[in-house]
Design a protein around this motif. Sequence first.
Motif, PDB file in Angstrom:
ATOM      1  N   LEU A  34       0.816  -1.213   0.000  1.00  0.00           N
ATOM      2  CA  LEU A  34       0.000   0.000   0.000  1.00  0.00           C
ATOM      3  C   LEU A  34       0.852   1.267   0.000  1.00  0.00           C
ATOM      4  O   LEU A  34       0.582   2.211  -0.734  1.00  0.00           O
ATOM      5  CB  LEU A  34      -0.893   0.017   1.245  1.00  0.00           C
ATOM      6  N   VAL A  35       1.883   1.265   0.825  1.00  0.00           N
ATOM      7  CA  VAL A  35       2.710   2.475   0.921  1.00  0.00           C
ATOM      8  C   VAL A  35       3.414   2.718  -0.409  1.00  0.00           C
ATOM      9  O   VAL A  35       3.560   3.854  -0.868  1.00  0.00           O
ATOM     10  CB  VAL A  35       3.706   2.399   2.118  1.00  0.00           C
ATOM     11  N   LEU A  36       3.804   1.620  -1.054  1.00  0.00           N
ATOM     12  CA  LEU A  36       4.460   1.730  -2.342  1.00  0.00           C
ATOM     13  C   LEU A  36       3.482   2.253  -3.409  1.00  0.00           C
ATOM     14  O   LEU A  36       3.810   3.152  -4.182  1.00  0.00           O
ATOM     15  CB  LEU A  36       4.985   0.346  -2.739  1.00  0.00           C
ATOM     16  N   ALA A  37       2.284   1.695  -3.406  1.00  0.00           N
ATOM     17  CA  ALA A  37       1.274   2.118  -4.385  1.00  0.00           C
ATOM     18  C   ALA A  37       0.891   3.574  -4.181  1.00  0.00           C
ATOM     19  O   ALA A  37       0.783   4.345  -5.140  1.00  0.00           O
ATOM     20  CB  ALA A  37       0.035   1.228  -4.271  1.00  0.00           C
ATOM     21  N   THR A  38       0.704   3.981  -2.921  1.00  0.00           N
ATOM     22  CA  THR A  38       0.290   5.366  -2.677  1.00  0.00           C
ATOM     23  C   THR A  38       1.417   6.332  -2.972  1.00  0.00           C
ATOM     24  O   THR A  38       1.180   7.480  -3.334  1.00  0.00           O
ATOM     25  CB  THR A  38      -0.177   5.564  -1.222  1.00  0.00           C
ATOM     26  N   ASP A  39       2.649   5.846  -2.835  1.00  0.00           N
ATOM     27  CA  ASP A  39       3.796   6.681  -3.197  1.00  0.00           C
ATOM     28  C   ASP A  39       3.827   6.865  -4.709  1.00  0.00           C
ATOM     29  O   ASP A  39       3.986   7.977  -5.208  1.00  0.00           O
ATOM     30  CB  ASP A  39       5.083   6.032  -2.691  1.00  0.00           C
ATOM     31  N   THR A  40       3.629   5.767  -5.446  1.00  0.00           N
ATOM     32  CA  THR A  40       3.623   5.827  -6.909  1.00  0.00           C
ATOM     33  C   THR A  40       2.484   6.716  -7.416  1.00  0.00           C
ATOM     34  O   THR A  40       2.673   7.547  -8.291  1.00  0.00           O
ATOM     35  CB  THR A  40       3.427   4.406  -7.505  1.00  0.00           C
TER      36      THR A  40
END
Lengths: 167, 411
Positions: free
Chosen positions: A101-107
Amino acid sequence: MVTTDEKGPLTAKKKSVIIRSCDGDEFLVSESAAVLSTSLKKILEEKEDRLIHLSDIDNKTLAMVIAYLSTHADDGLSDDLKRSFDQEFVSGKEFDVLKYLVLATDTLQVTCLCYTVAKKMADIMKNKLVEWVRREFDIQNDYTPEAEAEIRRLDAWAWDDRQLEDD
Amino acid sequence: MPSIDRLSVLPDEVICHILSFLPTKLSVATSILARRWRFLWTHVPNLDFNFEASFPSIVNRVMSLHRVQSLNTFHLECMDDSIDDYEFQTCIATAVERNVQNLVLALTVQLPQCFLTCKTLVDLRIYGCIGFPSSGTISLPSLKKLYSYSLEFAVDLPHLISGCPVLEELFIDGAPDFGCCDISSPTLKKLTIDFRFYSCEFYKIDYRVKINAPALTYLDLCHCSYEHISILPVNTLIEANIRLDTSPSNDFYARCALKFLDSLCKVKCLNYQVVMGYFPDLGVVGSHVRFDNLTKLELYADWLFLKKFIESADHLEVLIIREDYQNAKNWMEPMEERCACLLHSLRTVTIYNFRCTEQSFNMVRYILRNAQVLKMMEIHCYSYDLKEKFDALHRISLFHRGSRECEVALC
């Protein structure tokens, strides 16, 4: 009734976009929800195409992010309700799920959710052992025993109580 | 389809974001994980130290390794009073050099001179006994929020405020030991003053606070005294919470209290609390200032004030009354036959600690009879005695209601 020009600002239109995950599944999202992601907003401003393919985000994660975006785009919900939704959203989720999730929201540049998820991850990391963190972050310890001992000696103050200590 | 491995490897920026929520001690500890993590913590934009023992030299070692040029938050907490002044001044100077934006300090120290001209500081929170440099120009051009939970806030407050051209929020919770003080700021939106630890009566502290904040939208005053505090009229006020100390019951004090209240006449939501043994009839010292914007009122005060507001707040919609044994005594019906708020706007009335006195029944009877658009009156009894409650309900249910739609609930 509000009439909007076809070339008017994107946010004024009640349109939908299709977002495709890396697994190939497609999600229909209202444009007002999609533009809460800064990256999606940029993509939509640049191209006419209503289909956005995200090669870095899997089905499960994308569904969660979209649920978040749709909730926050709902004008009928109060800010308090949205805040409690956010807390509910991250509570009880596995560390691994939060990592995607953190990766997706960062992207996707969903700043608010990225903040909430990162904070939740930090909260979980407190009071965890070094081996736990290595396992959850898929970290291979590549220090020699000597190098590791040297770091412990240099920053001894950082390990003087129970937090993030060795097994 | 990409491999799961690629998806699960977090980039450095994301890791730093996660580490920014940890105390610095823990983020430094992550350097043990693997080589890649050795210096990741030096790129975390926040520094957060909390020491139970003395202030160690470790802070400056950490700061010398730290690689961030724009320090988001610097949080420093130390329980021990014996702080090495040089170490502390060095670390604050470094934080200023690194363009610190949010600074939280909980310790007893003297701030260095360089702090007073920090261009990037947006939010300053002080807990403890912080001394400001006694001389020198103050220029904090970005400071928007100043919070002081300080027992000894040794600072010339007006001088400090004058150096903050964009200040929006000021919070003072501590001792009124600054004597005379003008809080004068054209940009201030939110002001909170709470002298909770100091009963000025008891400590015989003399102070004067004059507030001149024409852009204020939110005001919260607690445990101050009307004799000591004054405010210039504010037209932008949206919410005010005024909870002041029990004070001498005399005409002079009553006049101060009224003058103060009238300065707030543009407010939309007011929570007003004044506890006095005796309050002179407002007709004697009263004014005719109107509260035209007031839509929500919460009152814990002598009911002479209730009369005043019913007469002067023409658009009041929500009224909350908290009764106590002292202030329920002076209910008098408004002089005007028809008050605008009763005719057109008052929708809900809630009464807490209803004590079933004749005065309280008279007040309820008056409101029920005259409020033409009332939808709900909720009464919370002070007594748990079921019979007393039942009798009260029976009595109130027989009162004439000016509004057909009005429901009455007794809890």
